[in-house]
Design an enzyme around this catalytic site. Structure first.
Site, short mmCIF file in Angstrom:
data_model
loop_
_atom_site.label_atom_id
_atom_site.label_comp_id
_atom_site.label_asym_id
_atom_site.label_seq_id
_atom_site.Cartn_x
_atom_site.Cartn_y
_atom_site.Cartn_z
N TRP A 246 18.73 -35.41 -13.02
CA TRP A 246 17.40 -35.19 -13.61
C TRP A 246 17.33 -33.84 -14.31
O TRP A 246 16.41 -33.55 -15.05
CB TRP A 246 16.31 -35.32 -12.53
CG TRP A 246 16.29 -34.19 -11.50
CD1 TRP A 246 17.37 -33.63 -10.88
CD2 TRP A 246 15.14 -33.50 -10.99
NE1 TRP A 246 16.97 -32.65 -9.99
CE2 TRP A 246 15.60 -32.55 -10.03
CE3 TRP A 246 13.77 -33.60 -11.21
CZ2 TRP A 246 14.74 -31.70 -9.33
CZ3 TRP A 246 12.91 -32.75 -10.51
CH2 TRP A 246 13.40 -31.82 -9.59
N ASP A 247 18.35 -33.00 -14.09
CA ASP A 247 18.41 -31.67 -14.71
C ASP A 247 18.20 -31.75 -16.22
O ASP A 247 17.56 -30.89 -16.82
CB ASP A 247 19.79 -31.02 -14.48
CG ASP A 247 20.17 -30.93 -13.00
OD1 ASP A 247 19.75 -31.80 -12.23
OD2 ASP A 247 20.92 -30.01 -12.64
N GLU B 48 16.04 -31.57 -1.28
CA GLU B 48 17.01 -32.52 -0.70
C GLU B 48 17.27 -32.32 0.79
O GLU B 48 17.96 -33.12 1.40
CB GLU B 48 18.35 -32.41 -1.45
CG GLU B 48 18.28 -32.93 -2.87
CD GLU B 48 19.64 -32.89 -3.56
OE1 GLU B 48 20.49 -32.07 -3.17
OE2 GLU B 48 19.84 -33.70 -4.49
N LYS C 80 14.66 -26.66 0.27
CA LYS C 80 15.77 -26.20 -0.56
C LYS C 80 15.28 -25.63 -1.90
O LYS C 80 15.76 -24.62 -2.38
CB LYS C 80 16.70 -27.39 -0.83
CG LYS C 80 17.88 -27.06 -1.72
CD LYS C 80 18.80 -28.25 -1.89
CE LYS C 80 19.99 -27.92 -2.77
NZ LYS C 80 20.81 -29.10 -3.05
N GLN C 81 14.32 -26.32 -2.51
CA GLN C 81 13.92 -25.94 -3.88
C GLN C 81 12.48 -26.36 -4.14
O GLN C 81 11.90 -27.11 -3.36
CB GLN C 81 14.86 -26.60 -4.88
CG GLN C 81 14.78 -28.11 -4.92
CD GLN C 81 16.03 -28.74 -5.49
OE1 GLN C 81 17.00 -28.97 -4.78
NE2 GLN C 81 16.02 -29.04 -6.79
C1 BGC Z 1 19.83 -30.10 -6.53
C2 BGC Z 1 19.38 -31.21 -7.45
C3 BGC Z 1 20.11 -31.09 -8.76
C4 BGC Z 1 21.61 -31.08 -8.54
C5 BGC Z 1 22.38 -30.85 -9.81
C6 BGC Z 1 21.33 -30.16 -6.38
O1 BGC Z 1 21.76 -29.08 -5.60
O2 BGC Z 1 19.20 -30.21 -5.28
O3 BGC Z 1 17.98 -31.14 -7.66
O4 BGC Z 1 19.77 -32.15 -9.58
O5 BGC Z 1 21.94 -30.06 -7.64
O6 BGC Z 1 22.05 -29.63 -10.39
#
Ligand code: BGC
Length: 726
Positions: free
Chosen positions: A326-327, A468, A578-579
């Site tokens: 999704w980045d 995540e 995490k984010q």
């Molecule tokens: C993140 C995801 C991201 C992926 C690729 C993961 O560590 O949690 O949101 O899409 O890395 O960058």
């Protein structure tokens, strides 16, 4: 004026991996890691190719590294002079990121004097198959010098070796490596032609996996010997006869000469920066980091094709399997939309062209519609494995549910297509499969909705949101809102479709019935609401989890590379995330919340966020800007902009290496500068700006393309100027 230069003086073995990312160059077709010419695979050199993958046995499917035609090493008076084995007395690595040219200069002391090597190379901006190198040797004494330069087909692989067959040959003045992949028998061909300003003897040596010119000469004091090399890469994905194409192209480029190629390179990048540069007066550090981020994005922009996307680690190697997340849509897209909409189109066309892969994935899980791959490779194949993390204690693979449960990916695709359509005013993507893509994504979410007995509301259960670390949760607010957005978009598309479109789709989609159904889905889908203290719960039951600080959770780790999430991770049973998650939702739909609620959620979630993903910081920066707090946004902005400069990012998830470049952070830095601090809003054909510049920024200037027009926007603390240039 900024310098447009990244420079590292001195040599540090510890920086080899990091510098591979920092000093990278590329042109969308290939990324060339910023390693030194003499490095062999243990130091991770790579000419990483876009959109071509291979799988060996049970290993992960990953993108290919082409045989490396930069490979060069020297021997003086019978002794090798190479890093890191032989300590240098002087060493410097430089990236001119205005022109995508990487340089190194190294001096070794010998018993008789000094040997210096100076080199530069670049991936040609307008000839995507070509890269060029110049390598100069100088000694302070008469010496017997031998140079080995050619193609190293013994490439660095994480889950390889990917080449079952390697053919090394000479063809006239050129040398050629043809490598055939394991899974699909694709050929990667690399041709190289090399010219030397002076030599006594020259021959070609063929070793097991290397083909090298062996050039020897007696050096004269202070007189430099120059080697110029051009290489071309083609694969069977580009043409049916890649060897022939590579040879032809390399000969033409060589005829033109290194100098002419370099001139083209400089002119092309200069042209690009005319409208892509973001100027910040009063903050050199921010301006440099931001434009370096844009350099990173531009180096991976797939400008050479009509349908291709970008992997989460750009073209910096095989980490993250070269897969598209999704980045692209949520973090990188805005940069491409505002500076070069045709590249944005290419990125989204890839999603439309991989719709059948997404439909297949949905079917495999017993759902309807399109469930886009969490880690998408060619054809929409999901490279994410059921066991994506390895437990550091037992060495056993851990069951993770990223692939099964991160359903928000389909909504990101819908969001991307709609943003493209709105920002460009071009509905061609919708007409070329975009409408079907949106409808299939809506059908997917529709098939997942649950209705609890005795209620009217719909819910989405058993998902993973952006955070995540908490797997298999119910009603993740971000996911639900994005699913609602997908339904709303589908309704709009169905209601506003032109006659011609209606005719095209009405066989497959009962238009009226679906419009009604998706409207109802959108209306009835549950969204977590602010609680008494204004905080919106990230998912059902989140606030009942242990409320401890990030540091406390970190202190519970028994191993520095231990995974924080999953069933038994240290964060999983706490409120540490995490984010950005709720914060990402609020950035996307800020107008649906009061300022007070936005602030309260920022202040609640920020201290509970580990920022374990490089995607996190920019979302906080953007929300701080929306709340009128640019000073709080600033450190998060800088963190995003420096993701590939500063190092220190996560390199491990469990025992899996995840290092590489961070294009989503680069895209996030752009969004923060332009939409956050710059306050740009594009709506109904109008560009409005409401700047929220950080204290030190005296002036911010950039260009954006909106609905076929180019605007130059200049902002200071007390003035705003939006000028339409074309
Ligand atoms: C993140 C995801 C991201 C992926 C690729 C993961 O560590 O949690 O949101 O899409 O890395 O960058």
């Amino acid at each position: 004026m900024k310098d447009w230069i990244i420079r590292e003086k001195g040599f540090s073995k510890e920086h080899i991996t990091l510098n591979g990312n920092k000093f990278i160059c590329g042109n969308g077709y290939m990324g060339i890691r910023g390693t030194l010419e003499e490095y062999e695979k243990e130091h991770l050199p790579a000419v990483n190719l876009a959109g071509i993958y291979d799988k060996v046995g049970d290993g992960w499917r990953e993108p290919l590294n082409a045989p490396n035609a930069l490979y060069t090493r020297i021997r003086v008076d019978g002794r090798d002079y190479i890093l890191p084995e032989v300590e240098a007395s002087k060493h410097e690595q430089v990236l001119d990121y205005r022109h995508g040219i990487v340089k190194r200069s190294t001096t070794w002391k010998t018993g008789r004097g000094e040997v210096t090597v100076i080199s530069e190379h670049f991936a040609h901006y307008t000839c995507p198959h070509i890269y060029c190198m110049q390598y100069t040797i100088q000694t302070t004494f008469h010496a017997e010098v031998e140079v080995y330069t050619g193609i190293d087909a013994d490439v660095w692989d994480i889950h390889g070796p990917h080449y079952d067959e390697i053919t090394l040959s000479e063809s006239g003045e050129c040398i050629l490596a043809g490598a055939v992949t394991h899974e699909k028998g694709e050929t990667v061909a690399v041709a190289e032609q090399c010219g030397v300003s002076f030599f006594n003897e020259q021959r070609v040596d063929v070793q097991e996996k290397k083909i090298l010119h062996h050039i020897s000469f007696i050096s004269e004091k202070e007189k430099e010997v120059k080697i110029e090399k051009i290489a071309a890469v083609y694969t069977t994905q580009d043409v049916t006869a890649p060897e022939k194409a590579a040879l032809e192209e390399v000969r033409n480029a060589f005829k033109k000469g290194y100098g002419a190629c370099k001139k083209e390179q400089i002119e092309a990048w200069e042209e690009h920066w005319k409208t892509a540069e973001v100027e910040i007066e009063g903050d050199k550090e921010a301006m440099e980091a931001l434009n370096y981020s844009l350099y990173q994005l531009q180096s991976i922009a797939p400008r050479h094709v009509e349908s291709l996307s970008i992997g989460a680690r750009g073209l910096s190697g095989q980490t993250y399997k070269g897969a598209v997340f999704w980045d692209t849509e949520m973090f990188m897209l805005e940069y491409f939309l505002y500076t070069q909409p045709e590249t944005a189109r290419t990125l989204l066309k890839y999603r439309i062209d991989t719709l059948s892969g997404a439909q297949e994935k949905a079917r495999a899980y017993g759902h309807k519609g399109a469930f886009y791959a969490w880690e998408s490779q060619e054809g929409g194949y999901d490279a994410c494995t059921d066991y994506n993390v390895t437990d550091v204690f037992t060495g056993r693979p851990m069951r993770t549910y990223f692939k099964d449960k991160q359903i928000h990916i389909s909504s990101a695709v819908v969001y991307g297509i709609m943003r493209y359509t709105n920002v460009t005013g071009d509905d061609s993507l919708l007409k070329e499969g975009g409408i079907e893509t949106i409808l299939e994504c809506a059908a997917f979410y529709d098939s997942l909705l649950l209705q609890k007995a005795h209620t009217q509301v719909y819910e989405l259960h058993d998902v993973i949101g952006p955070d995540e670390y908490h797997e298999r949760v119910n009603n993740n607010g971000y996911t639900n809102r994005m699913a609602k957005f997908t339904f709303e978009t589908a309704v709009k598309i169905l209601r506003e479709a032109e006659e011609e479109t209606l005719q095209r789709i009405s066989n497959a989609y009962p238009v009226e019935e679906l419009a009604k159904r998706y409207q109802e889905d959108a209306d009835r889908l549950y969204l977590p609401q602010p609680e008494k203290d204004g905080v919106v719960e990230q998912f059902d039951g989140y606030r009942k989890l242990e409320d401890v600080s990030v540091d406390t959770v970190r202190s519970r780790l028994l191993h520095e590379k231990e995974y924080w999430g999953g069933a038994y991770g240290v964060a999983a049973h706490t409120q540490v995330i995490k984010q950005a998650d709720v914060v990402t939702w609020m950035v996307m739909f800020a107008e649906e919340f009061s300022q007070e609620i936005l602030q309260k959620n920022l202040d609640y979630y920020e201290p509970r966020t580990e920022h374990g993903s490089s995607l996190s910081a920019c979302m906080y920066a953007l929300l701080f800007c929306k709340c009128g707090r640019p000073e709080c946004a600033y450190p998060f902005f800088l963190k995003s902009a420096k993701a590939d400069l500063a190092g220190g990012g996560k390199e491990w998830a469990g025992s899996v290496y995840i290092g590489g470049t961070h294009p989503a952070a680069a895209g996030g830095a752009y969004m923060t500068a332009v939409s956050g601090f710059g306050g740009v809003v594009l709506k109904d054909g109008k560009v409005t700006v409401n700047p929220k510049l950080p204290e030190s920024w005296k002036k911010l200037r950039f260009h954006i393309r909106y609905q076929n027009k180019l605007y130059q926007i200049t902002e200071t603390k007390d003035s705003v100027n939006v000028e339409c240039l074309q």
